[in-house]
Motif scaffolding. Structure first.
Motif, mmCIF file in Angstrom:
data_model
loop_
_atom_site.group_PDB
_atom_site.id
_atom_site.type_symbol
_atom_site.label_atom_id
_atom_site.label_comp_id
_atom_site.label_asym_id
_atom_site.label_seq_id
_atom_site.Cartn_x
_atom_site.Cartn_y
_atom_site.Cartn_z
ATOM 1 N N VAL A 251 0.843 -1.201 0.000
ATOM 2 C CA VAL A 251 0.000 0.000 0.000
ATOM 3 C C VAL A 251 0.883 1.258 0.000
ATOM 4 O O VAL A 251 0.628 2.209 -0.744
ATOM 5 N N GLN A 252 1.952 1.243 0.808
ATOM 6 C CA GLN A 252 2.841 2.406 0.871
ATOM 7 C C GLN A 252 3.568 2.605 -0.457
ATOM 8 O O GLN A 252 3.704 3.731 -0.933
ATOM 9 N N ASP A 253 4.029 1.522 -1.071
ATOM 10 C CA ASP A 253 4.707 1.621 -2.365
ATOM 11 C C ASP A 253 3.759 2.184 -3.424
ATOM 12 O O ASP A 253 4.147 3.030 -4.239
ATOM 13 N N LEU A 254 2.512 1.716 -3.412
ATOM 14 C CA LEU A 254 1.506 2.219 -4.347
ATOM 15 C C LEU A 254 1.270 3.715 -4.116
ATOM 16 O O LEU A 254 1.223 4.495 -5.073
ATOM 17 N N THR A 255 1.146 4.108 -2.851
ATOM 18 C CA THR A 255 0.948 5.518 -2.514
ATOM 19 C C THR A 255 2.106 6.359 -3.032
ATOM 20 O O THR A 255 1.892 7.399 -3.663
ATOM 21 N N ASP A 256 3.334 5.916 -2.795
ATOM 22 C CA ASP A 256 4.515 6.655 -3.258
ATOM 23 C C ASP A 256 4.506 6.792 -4.780
ATOM 24 O O ASP A 256 4.811 7.867 -5.318
ATOM 25 N N LYS A 257 4.139 5.725 -5.474
ATOM 26 C CA LYS A 257 4.108 5.735 -6.938
ATOM 27 C C LYS A 257 3.069 6.734 -7.455
ATOM 28 O O LYS A 257 3.333 7.515 -8.374
ATOM 29 N N ILE A 258 1.888 6.737 -6.842
ATOM 30 C CA ILE A 258 0.811 7.636 -7.278
ATOM 31 C C ILE A 258 1.167 9.091 -6.958
ATOM 32 O O ILE A 258 0.938 9.986 -7.778
#
Length: 184
Positions: free
Chosen positions: A159-166
């Motif tokens: 979830v954190q990696d996805l947030t950083d990417k977005i």
């Protein structure tokens, strides 16, 4: 179940698409029918997008024309355009609003960059809210013994990696629009 990373990704992507739509509406010196897309008009007891009340067209490169369908909403459309903080002043001719697009000066470019930053920050907040919802659901699932610590840790990392990417995608869209606005 909100722990589904695909669902979180879909919600975050929605925030990015809204941002891109808003940034498209920010003008760069040329008339565009998308310029008025973010404007909401108070009509018929609710807030409506301008394209549900009128036809927007570009008769020439530095002019927009808005043909309002219902005579009773002309003043509401005029007011909404003036209050949208886009630096536009419609000329009302019956049910037709002519909107000359002024040249962008340095001061106006700075104002538009500020508006773009505001849109980007709203998108970041929306993405962070989705992240928070996902993380809270993961904590609850672990507390209710629906998943173990390892699975919780792995999913929260995703979830954190996805947030950083977005967030990076939002920042790139903002940087691109800022360069476009500042280009003379």
């Amino acid at each position: 179940m909100p722990t589904d990373v695909a669902e979180l990704k879909r919600r975050m992507a929605g925030a990015v698409s809204v941002l891109k739509g808003e940034l498209t509406g920010l003008r760069t010196g040329r008339a565009s029918v998308n310029l008025l897309d973010p404007i909401q008009v108070a009509a018929y007891g609710s807030s409506m997008p301008i394209n549900q009340l009128a036809t927007v067209s570009v008769p020439e490169s530095r002019m927009l024309s808005v043909q309002v369908w219902d005579r009773t909403t002309v003043q509401a459309v005029d007011r909404a355009i003036r209050e949208a903080n886009l630096g536009l002043n419609p000329i009302v001719e019956g049910q037709l609003l002519r909107i000359p697009i002024p040249e962008l000066n340095a001061e106006r470019r700075q104002e538009l960059v500020k508006v773009a930053h505001k849109y980007a920050e709203q998108a970041r907040v929306a993405v962070r809210n989705v992240r928070r919802d996902g993380m809270e659901h993961l904590k609850k699932a672990e507390k209710d013994h629906e998943m173990g610590k390892d699975e919780h840790h792995a999913l929260s990392t995703k979830v954190q990696d996805l947030t950083d990417k977005i967030i990076k995608e939002i920042d790139e869209a903002l940087a691109s629009k800022e360069a476009e606005i500042m280009q003379v």
